[in-house]
Design a protein around this motif. Structure first.
Motif, PDB file in Angstrom:
ATOM      1  N   THR A   4       0.834  -1.205   0.000  1.00  0.00           N
ATOM      2  CA  THR A   4       0.000   0.000   0.000  1.00  0.00           C
ATOM      3  C   THR A   4       0.867   1.253   0.000  1.00  0.00           C
ATOM      4  O   THR A   4       0.784   2.077  -0.908  1.00  0.00           O
ATOM      5  N   THR A   5       1.711   1.392   1.012  1.00  0.00           N
ATOM      6  CA  THR A   5       2.623   2.537   1.091  1.00  0.00           C
ATOM      7  C   THR A   5       4.080   2.125   0.909  1.00  0.00           C
ATOM      8  O   THR A   5       4.942   2.975   0.699  1.00  0.00           O
ATOM      9  N   LYS A  77       6.663   3.408  -1.564  1.00  0.00           N
ATOM     10  CA  LYS A  77       5.874   3.615  -2.770  1.00  0.00           C
ATOM     11  C   LYS A  77       6.063   5.064  -3.224  1.00  0.00           C
ATOM     12  O   LYS A  77       6.027   5.990  -2.402  1.00  0.00           O
ATOM     13  N   ALA A 155      -7.277   2.157   4.108  1.00  0.00           N
ATOM     14  CA  ALA A 155      -6.819   1.915   2.737  1.00  0.00           C
ATOM     15  C   ALA A 155      -5.843   0.748   2.761  1.00  0.00           C
ATOM     16  O   ALA A 155      -4.929   0.713   3.589  1.00  0.00           O
ATOM     17  N   GLY A 156      -6.038  -0.210   1.862  1.00  0.00           N
ATOM     18  CA  GLY A 156      -5.148  -1.361   1.843  1.00  0.00           C
ATOM     19  C   GLY A 156      -5.181  -2.089   0.518  1.00  0.00           C
ATOM     20  O   GLY A 156      -6.120  -1.929  -0.269  1.00  0.00           O
ATOM     21  N   ASP A 157      -4.157  -2.907   0.289  1.00  0.00           N
ATOM     22  CA  ASP A 157      -4.005  -3.582  -1.005  1.00  0.00           C
ATOM     23  C   ASP A 157      -4.465  -5.030  -0.995  1.00  0.00           C
ATOM     24  O   ASP A 157      -4.352  -5.712  -2.014  1.00  0.00           O
ATOM     25  N   THR A 158      -4.983  -5.520   0.151  1.00  0.00           N
ATOM     26  CA  THR A 158      -5.423  -6.916   0.207  1.00  0.00           C
ATOM     27  C   THR A 158      -6.889  -7.012   0.608  1.00  0.00           C
ATOM     28  O   THR A 158      -7.446  -6.107   1.241  1.00  0.00           O
ATOM     29  N   ASP A 161      -7.339  -6.607   4.301  1.00  0.00           N
ATOM     30  CA  ASP A 161      -7.417  -5.218   4.769  1.00  0.00           C
ATOM     31  C   ASP A 161      -8.867  -4.737   4.748  1.00  0.00           C
ATOM     32  O   ASP A 161      -9.364  -4.148   5.717  1.00  0.00           O
ATOM     33  N   VAL A 176      -6.486  -0.490  -2.650  1.00  0.00           N
ATOM     34  CA  VAL A 176      -5.379   0.171  -3.350  1.00  0.00           C
ATOM     35  C   VAL A 176      -4.702  -0.840  -4.273  1.00  0.00           C
ATOM     36  O   VAL A 176      -4.186  -1.863  -3.809  1.00  0.00           O
ATOM     37  N   GLY A 179      -0.545  -3.734  -5.321  1.00  0.00           N
ATOM     38  CA  GLY A 179       0.020  -4.537  -4.249  1.00  0.00           C
ATOM     39  C   GLY A 179      -0.297  -6.006  -4.429  1.00  0.00           C
ATOM     40  O   GLY A 179      -0.194  -6.554  -5.525  1.00  0.00           O
ATOM     41  N   ILE A 198      -1.612   4.634  -4.032  1.00  0.00           N
ATOM     42  CA  ILE A 198      -1.767   5.463  -2.844  1.00  0.00           C
ATOM     43  C   ILE A 198      -1.817   6.952  -3.185  1.00  0.00           C
ATOM     44  O   ILE A 198      -2.448   7.736  -2.470  1.00  0.00           O
TER      45      ILE A 198
END
Length: 208
Positions: A4-5, A77, A155-158, A161, A176, A179, A198
């Motif tokens: 994510t970040t 990121k 906020a997350g990529d999975t 999350d 997001v 990822g 992000i």
């Protein structure tokens, strides 16, 4: 964090495969994708059939990720710090939540020069249960004195999350891309929006 970040540049899947092979368990890519975002120790408990080998695999995983972080493989990121700055400028507190143990989490923050930058950083061991349970979200809300779930953005990529946010009662859960999980995977769980990275977050929440 990772995905994510933070850009892990393939180091996490490689570390998982190395750890599994070290205890004689063949990697199962589909199952590994499903478990992304979960606490890493719990992930190995689900992947390895007995507790002793699961613990050994987890310890090998930690060694592999620590090596990757120290070698410079793990990076920020692009634009992540700028996003943090914009959020702070609007009075928004930042909690970095991860499925990594403290040892890896703190090393990543140190290597990136992010130590002390966020208002709060949390790992599963800080609260008892990690994603997809809601505990990390609730703990962050309590420690940062959120007024309620409607004042929280996750906020997350999975998928895990987003599931954690949903189970915590947070309506503003943003997937997001870029990822662990792709758009189709993220859309299978409750979410408010899907963004390409992000750096799109400020526009997604209508910051000036």
């Amino acid at each position: 964090m990772a995905g994510t970040t933070v850009e892990e540049n393939g180091s996490v899947p490689a570390a998982v495969e190395r750890a599994l092979r070290s205890v004689g368990v063949p990697p199962a890519p589909a199952r590994l994708r499903e478990l992304r975002g979960m606490p890493k120790q719990r992930m190995f408990e689900l992947l390895v059939p007995d507790a002793i080998r699961a613990r050994a695999a987890y310890e090998e995983f930690v060694r592999a990720v620590v090596e990757a972080v120290r070698s410079g493989t793990v990076t920020a990121k692009p634009g992540a710090l700028s996003v943090f700055g914009r959020l702070r400028a609007h009075g928004i507190k930042i909690a970095l939540i991860t499925g990594f143990p403290r040892e890896i989490r703190d090393l990543v923050l140190e290597e990136l020069g992010w130590s002390g930058f966020a208002d709060l950083v949390l790992s599963p061991e800080d609260v008892g249960r990690g994603r997809p349970y809601p505990d990390l979200v609730w703990a962050a809300a309590a420690r940062l004195e959120a007024t309620g779930v409607r004042s929280i953005l996750v906020a997350g990529d999975t998928r895990n999350d987003l599931l954690a946010a949903y189970r915590a009662g947070v309506p503003a859960a943003i997937g997001v891309l870029g990822g662990a999980h792709d758009e189709d995977e993220l859309r299978r769980v409750p979410h408010a929006a899907i963004i390409s990275g992000i750096t799109d977050l400020p526009n997604a929440i209508a910051l000036d």
